[in-house]
Design an enzyme around this catalytic site. Structure first.
Site, PDB file in Angstrom:
ATOM      1  N   ASN A 395       0.822  -1.212   0.000  1.00  0.00           N
ATOM      2  CA  ASN A 395       0.000   0.000   0.000  1.00  0.00           C
ATOM      3  C   ASN A 395       0.854   1.260   0.000  1.00  0.00           C
ATOM      4  O   ASN A 395       1.095   1.853  -1.043  1.00  0.00           O
ATOM      5  CB  ASN A 395      -0.956   0.004   1.193  1.00  0.00           C
ATOM      6  CG  ASN A 395      -2.117   0.968   1.010  1.00  0.00           C
ATOM      7  OD1 ASN A 395      -2.012   1.949   0.287  1.00  0.00           O
ATOM      8  ND2 ASN A 395      -3.237   0.695   1.647  1.00  0.00           N
ATOM      9  N   ASP A 396       1.357   1.663   1.168  1.00  0.00           N
ATOM     10  CA  ASP A 396       2.105   2.916   1.263  1.00  0.00           C
ATOM     11  C   ASP A 396       3.293   2.965   0.314  1.00  0.00           C
ATOM     12  O   ASP A 396       3.638   4.037  -0.199  1.00  0.00           O
ATOM     13  CB  ASP A 396       2.615   3.119   2.699  1.00  0.00           C
ATOM     14  CG  ASP A 396       1.475   3.375   3.681  1.00  0.00           C
ATOM     15  OD1 ASP A 396       0.457   3.943   3.265  1.00  0.00           O
ATOM     16  OD2 ASP A 396       1.605   2.985   4.856  1.00  0.00           O
ATOM     17  N   VAL A 397       3.929   1.824   0.078  1.00  0.00           N
ATOM     18  CA  VAL A 397       5.152   1.800  -0.743  1.00  0.00           C
ATOM     19  C   VAL A 397       4.863   1.978  -2.235  1.00  0.00           C
ATOM     20  O   VAL A 397       5.787   2.070  -3.042  1.00  0.00           O
ATOM     21  CB  VAL A 397       5.937   0.486  -0.525  1.00  0.00           C
ATOM     22  CG1 VAL A 397       6.374   0.363   0.927  1.00  0.00           C
ATOM     23  CG2 VAL A 397       5.117  -0.730  -0.941  1.00  0.00           C
ATOM     24  N   THR A 398       3.571   2.058  -2.599  1.00  0.00           N
ATOM     25  CA  THR A 398       3.197   2.273  -4.000  1.00  0.00           C
ATOM     26  C   THR A 398       2.441   3.582  -4.187  1.00  0.00           C
ATOM     27  O   THR A 398       1.974   3.872  -5.286  1.00  0.00           O
ATOM     28  CB  THR A 398       2.303   1.122  -4.511  1.00  0.00           C
ATOM     29  OG1 THR A 398       1.071   1.109  -3.772  1.00  0.00           O
ATOM     30  CG2 THR A 398       2.997  -0.218  -4.351  1.00  0.00           C
ATOM     31  N   ALA A 436       0.461   4.269   7.349  1.00  0.00           N
ATOM     32  CA  ALA A 436       0.682   5.704   7.509  1.00  0.00           C
ATOM     33  C   ALA A 436      -0.623   6.477   7.595  1.00  0.00           C
ATOM     34  O   ALA A 436      -0.619   7.678   7.860  1.00  0.00           O
ATOM     35  CB  ALA A 436       1.530   6.232   6.357  1.00  0.00           C
TER      36      ALA A 436
END
Length: 467
Positions: A395-398, A436
């Protein structure tokens, strides 16, 4: 009874094996060999330590019994623990290392003559400094690791816990420990020694509570470093060469890994050490606000069609894959795609999952070839030329917002350029934000097809439609 010279040589061999272990663990290809080196080094260190003690006294028998009991419990836990719980297991083990350092320091302070450190009230100055610092770092490691464990386990909220003047309180407590150690060296008062330990336990809690769930991978590596330095400090107190070498290796490697992780997340390394990052008001008070944006909702048949007609597919695994234990189903899907001469690559973000290397371990468990797995900097340019990106639980890393919104708590964090793919298949249970607490803009892009389902079930359904 082993001679001091032979003992020193054996400890040196043990230290060399630990260095080779770290070198082996730096690459998936040699990680198994690295583990063997590490186990061999530890076995040598344990045997030499027992042989250095001398006669097999009653106390030594108690130690052997407890060693066997602890080893059995540890082996059982390691065998039974699922990969999804590995981050909290690591945090739990770190806490035990810190607590062991505290106990050894207490034993050395209460019975210094047993450790050849002098006598009560007249402990050698160098030894007193070493045991005080070792106890302080160990206490910080213990309480900080417990908080990390509670956050990772979901027992405690993963959101940052902040309050007014938090950083100043941490600073005052830190300075207070150094002042107390100074007076401890002058007075050798037991009350001051206990106060140092108590304040250190408190600092460990205050350092970790302001750090949110999205930053837990860095916390894990940071606590790993702390546990190493605690062990090294106690090694000096015990005059144990193996413990000093091992602690220094763990401490330095953990610090280096923390630095690498901070760079990957665009965080300040010193802020991490001081427990300051993740505690700003923008991230602590963030409320997820999603507009009624249209999303394209697909199914396994749609996903299978897109991938069958692709020439290249990049897979982006995340914690959702770990929770669903979907790595084996993913490997089965990839094997079918390869039969159609489709190029497959895996893109791993440095902080994907809940601990460093989490995704690499999961893929290795499913026997994914190492040469198909690439880190962010090695594969990010390939997304623009790929036909399909299959995001499974990340999720956050994309999230593209990390590159566009200065107010976002993840702004500046390097992310995988998934949005540049021709088509993006995003497997997720819902549109909920990541750790996050930030809504992912990728969900609403025109080239994104959302696959709302459990990661394992969706992957298995795709496999059926690939036939």
């Amino acid at each position: 009874m082993i001679s001091p010279n032979l003992s020193a040589i054996c400890y040196l061999i043990s230290g060399i094996l630990f260095i080779l272990a770290l070198r082996g663990l730096s690459s998936p290809d040699t990680s198994r060999q690295g583990n063997y080196f590490g186990m061999s080094g530890m076995l040598i260190a344990i045997i030499v330590t027992f042989l250095s003690i001398g006669s097999l006294s009653t106390s030594l028998i108690y130690v052997l019994v407890l060693l066997l009991l602890g080893g059995t419990i540890g082996a059982f836990i390691a065998f039974k623990i699922p990969m999804t719980a590995m981050p909290e297991l690591v945090a739990g083990f770190h806490s035990l290392v810190g607590l062991a350092a505290v106990f050894v320091a207490i034993a050395a302070f209460l019975n210094p003559e047993v450790f050849n450190l002098g006598f009560s009230g007249k402990i050698k100055l160098a030894s007193l400094i070493e045991m005080s610092i070792g106890a302080a770092v160990g206490a910080i490691t213990f309480s900080g690791s417990i908080i990390a464990f509670l956050k990772l386990r979901g027992i405690m909220s993963g959101a940052p816990i902040t309050f007014l003047g938090q950083h100043y309180i941490n600073l005052l407590l830190g300075l207070g420990i150094f002042i107390l150690i100074f007076y401890l060296c002058k007075t050798q008062s037991a009350n001051i020694f206990w106060l140092v330990i108590a304040i250190s336990f408190l600092i460990g809690i205050l350092l970790i509570i302001p750090i949110g769930g999205a930053d837990m991978p860095v916390v894990i590596s940071m606590l790993n470093s702390y546990s190493g330095w605690a062990a090294a400090g106690i090694g000096f107190t015990l005059e144990n060469t193996a413990l000093i070498i091992t602690g220094a290796l763990v401490g330095s490697s953990g610090a280096i890994l923390s630095y690498i992780m901070c760079k990957a997340m665009n965080r300040s390394f010193f802020s991490v050490i001081l427990g300051g990052f993740g505690a700003d008001s923008s991230s602590a008070d963030l409320k997820v606000q999603k507009d009624k944006k249209p999303v394209k909702n697909g199914n396994a048949e749609d996903a299978a069609f897109l991938m069958k007609n692709a020439s290249s597919v990049i897979i982006v695994p995340g914690y959702g894959m770990a929770v669903a234990q979907a790595q084996h189903a993913l490997r089965e899907m990839v094997d079918k795609l390869k039969k159609n001469d489709i190029k497959i690559s895996y893109a791993i973000h440095p902080v994907a999952g809940r601990m460093p290397g989490h995704m690499n371990v999961l893929l290795a468990e499913a026997n994914v070839p190492y040469d198909e797995v690439f880190e962010l900097e090695d594969i990010n340019n390939d997304f623009a030329n790929a036909d399909v990106a299959f995001v499974i639980g990340a999720n956050d890393v994309t999230n593209p917002i990390a590159k566009t919104d200065p107010k976002s708590p993840i702004f500046g964090m390097p992310v995988l350029d998934v949005e540049k793919c021709k088509s993006v298949l995003f497997v997720k249970r819902s549109l909920s934000p990541g750790y996050a607490g930030v809504d992912n803009e990728l969900f609403y892009r025109d080239n994104t097809l959302m696959l709302f389902a459990d990661a394992k079930k969706m992957t298995e359904d795709i496999v059926k439609n690939l036939d």
